[in-house]
Design a protein around this motif. Structure first.
Motif, PDB file in Angstrom:
ATOM      1  N   ASP A  59       0.828  -1.202   0.000  1.00  8.93           N
ATOM      2  CA  ASP A  59       0.000   0.000   0.000  1.00  8.93           C
ATOM      3  C   ASP A  59       0.864   1.255   0.000  1.00  8.93           C
ATOM      4  N   ILE A  60       1.938   1.229   0.769  1.00  8.80           N
ATOM      5  CA  ILE A  60       2.860   2.365   0.816  1.00  8.80           C
ATOM      6  C   ILE A  60       3.512   2.550  -0.552  1.00  8.80           C
ATOM      7  N   GLN A  61       3.922   1.442  -1.165  1.00 12.93           N
ATOM      8  CA  GLN A  61       4.545   1.508  -2.488  1.00 12.93           C
ATOM      9  C   GLN A  61       3.583   2.092  -3.509  1.00 12.93           C
ATOM     10  N   GLU A  62       2.313   1.737  -3.408  1.00 21.54           N
ATOM     11  CA  GLU A  62       1.315   2.261  -4.343  1.00 21.54           C
ATOM     12  C   GLU A  62       1.212   3.784  -4.227  1.00 21.54           C
ATOM     13  N   LEU A  63       1.102   4.277  -2.995  1.00 17.92           N
ATOM     14  CA  LEU A  63       0.984   5.721  -2.800  1.00 17.92           C
ATOM     15  C   LEU A  63       2.231   6.458  -3.272  1.00 17.92           C
ATOM     16  N   LEU A  64       3.391   5.915  -2.926  1.00 21.52           N
ATOM     17  CA  LEU A  64       4.637   6.544  -3.358  1.00 21.52           C
ATOM     18  C   LEU A  64       4.767   6.531  -4.870  1.00 21.52           C
ATOM     19  N   GLY A  65       4.342   5.447  -5.489  1.00 17.25           N
ATOM     20  CA  GLY A  65       4.395   5.349  -6.942  1.00 17.25           C
ATOM     21  C   GLY A  65       3.547   6.424  -7.600  1.00 17.25           C
ATOM     22  N   LEU A  66       2.394   6.722  -7.009  1.00 21.72           N
ATOM     23  CA  LEU A  66       1.526   7.762  -7.560  1.00 21.72           C
ATOM     24  C   LEU A  66       2.155   9.147  -7.415  1.00 21.72           C
ATOM     25  N   LEU A  67       2.909   9.357  -6.353  1.00 19.58           N
ATOM     26  CA  LEU A  67       3.525  10.664  -6.115  1.00 19.58           C
ATOM     27  C   LEU A  67       4.889  10.830  -6.799  1.00 19.58           C
ATOM     28  N   PHE A  68       5.756   9.841  -6.619  1.00 21.44           N
ATOM     29  CA  PHE A  68       7.148   9.976  -7.040  1.00 21.44           C
ATOM     30  C   PHE A  68       7.568   9.024  -8.150  1.00 21.44           C
ATOM     31  N   GLY A  69       6.754   8.043  -8.472  1.00 28.75           N
ATOM     32  CA  GLY A  69       7.108   7.069  -9.488  1.00 28.75           C
ATOM     33  C   GLY A  69       7.311   5.683  -8.892  1.00 28.75           C
ATOM     34  N   ALA A  70       7.188   4.681  -9.749  1.00 30.15           N
ATOM     35  CA  ALA A  70       7.273   3.287  -9.308  1.00 30.15           C
ATOM     36  C   ALA A  70       8.664   2.949  -8.775  1.00 30.15           C
ATOM     37  N   ALA A  97       2.581  18.529  -3.893  1.00 33.75           N
ATOM     38  CA  ALA A  97       1.540  18.021  -4.779  1.00 33.75           C
ATOM     39  C   ALA A  97       0.229  18.761  -4.592  1.00 33.75           C
ATOM     40  N   SER A  98      -0.033  19.225  -3.383  1.00 27.99           N
ATOM     41  CA  SER A  98      -1.293  19.926  -3.133  1.00 27.99           C
ATOM     42  C   SER A  98      -1.174  21.433  -3.314  1.00 27.99           C
ATOM     43  N   GLY A  99      -0.038  21.897  -3.834  1.00 24.21           N
ATOM     44  CA  GLY A  99       0.109  23.319  -4.143  1.00 24.21           C
ATOM     45  C   GLY A  99       0.566  24.179  -2.986  1.00 24.21           C
ATOM     46  N   ASN A 100       1.044  23.565  -1.907  1.00 20.83           N
ATOM     47  CA  ASN A 100       1.531  24.298  -0.744  1.00 20.83           C
ATOM     48  C   ASN A 100       2.963  23.869  -0.440  1.00 20.83           C
ATOM     49  N   PRO A 101       3.895  24.240  -1.320  1.00 21.68           N
ATOM     50  CA  PRO A 101       5.270  23.748  -1.150  1.00 21.68           C
ATOM     51  C   PRO A 101       5.878  24.124   0.197  1.00 21.68           C
ATOM     52  N   LEU A 102       6.645  23.182   0.732  1.00 22.14           N
ATOM     53  CA  LEU A 102       7.374  23.369   1.982  1.00 22.14           C
ATOM     54  C   LEU A 102       8.848  23.154   1.711  1.00 22.14           C
ATOM     55  N   THR A 103       9.663  23.717   2.560  1.00 20.33           N
ATOM     56  CA  THR A 103      11.079  23.363   2.529  1.00 20.33           C
ATOM     57  C   THR A 103      11.227  22.037   3.258  1.00 20.33           C
ATOM     58  N   HIS A 104      12.375  21.418   3.114  1.00 16.94           N
ATOM     59  CA  HIS A 104      12.626  20.176   3.842  1.00 16.94           C
ATOM     60  C   HIS A 104      12.572  20.428   5.350  1.00 16.94           C
ATOM     61  N   ARG A 105      13.107  21.546   5.789  1.00 17.09           N
ATOM     62  CA  ARG A 105      13.113  21.897   7.214  1.00 17.09           C
ATOM     63  C   ARG A 105      11.685  22.066   7.733  1.00 17.09           C
ATOM     64  N   GLU A 106      10.825  22.740   6.967  1.00 21.00           N
ATOM     65  CA  GLU A 106       9.437  22.929   7.392  1.00 21.00           C
ATOM     66  C   GLU A 106       8.712  21.576   7.490  1.00 21.00           C
ATOM     67  N   ALA A 107       9.002  20.679   6.558  1.00 20.32           N
ATOM     68  CA  ALA A 107       8.406  19.344   6.605  1.00 20.32           C
ATOM     69  C   ALA A 107       8.877  18.603   7.862  1.00 20.32           C
ATOM     70  N   LEU A 108      10.164  18.711   8.176  1.00 22.20           N
ATOM     71  CA  LEU A 108      10.699  18.084   9.386  1.00 22.20           C
ATOM     72  C   LEU A 108      10.014  18.650  10.627  1.00 22.20           C
TER      73      LEU A 108
END
Length: 159
Positions: A59-70, A97-108
């Motif tokens: 299931d995780i692979q499926e979601l990641l594949g949709l976002l970042f590729g297989a 993907a949802s139009g609200n880009p974050l930096t890596h630091r903000e995501a952390l």
């Protein structure tokens, strides 16, 4: 009022047009070059909701594949990606993907605050149904009390 022009046969197709306008940058994550998501495939939202309580690797692979590729997850796992790092990457990717880009630091920071995405692999507490039953057993919301039972009786002054 002017008449609309009919498209010439040489105009590009929708697919060609959309590929051109949505071309974004790439990012290297754990040695894997991925396209930075610029749009949320509609299926992702539905699948995230359907799979939110799943910890199955497929299931995780499926979601990641949709976002970042297989096969991205396999490559990241082979490169030594950890759970916290995965959560940061998912938070960062879903935000883009949802139009609200974050930096890596903000995501952390969001992950550390418990507000990040990518928790499908995280150890789970009680599921939604269990949380609701716990809430109902003690201290959950109660029904609204009618105003008739809480209103004070008016006292009329003798006139």
């Amino acid at each position: 009022m002017t008449a609309r022009k009919t498209p010439a046969k040489s105009e590009e197709s929708w697919d060609d047009f959309w590929a051109e306008v949505s071309r974004g940058r790439t990012e290297t994550i754990r040695g894997v070059e991925v396209q930075v998501p610029t749009d949320m495939p509609l299926i992702v939202e539905r699948r995230v909701e359907e799979l939110q309580n799943s910890s199955r690797l497929e299931d995780i692979q499926e979601l990641l594949g949709l976002l970042f590729g297989a096969d991205v997850l396999d490559q990241w796992l082979e490169a030594g990606m950890g759970l916290r790092e995965f959560q940061v990457v998912m938070t960062w990717g879903l935000a883009h993907a949802s139009g609200n880009p974050l930096t890596h630091r903000e995501a952390l920071d969001l992950v550390e605050q418990g507000a990040g995405a990518g928790k499908q692999l995280a150890p789970k507490g009680p599921n939604r149904a269990a949380r609701r039953s716990q809430s109902a057993a003690g201290g959950g919301r109660s029904k609204r009390t009618s105003s008739a039972s809480t209103a004070t009786a008016r006292k009329r002054s003798p006139a």
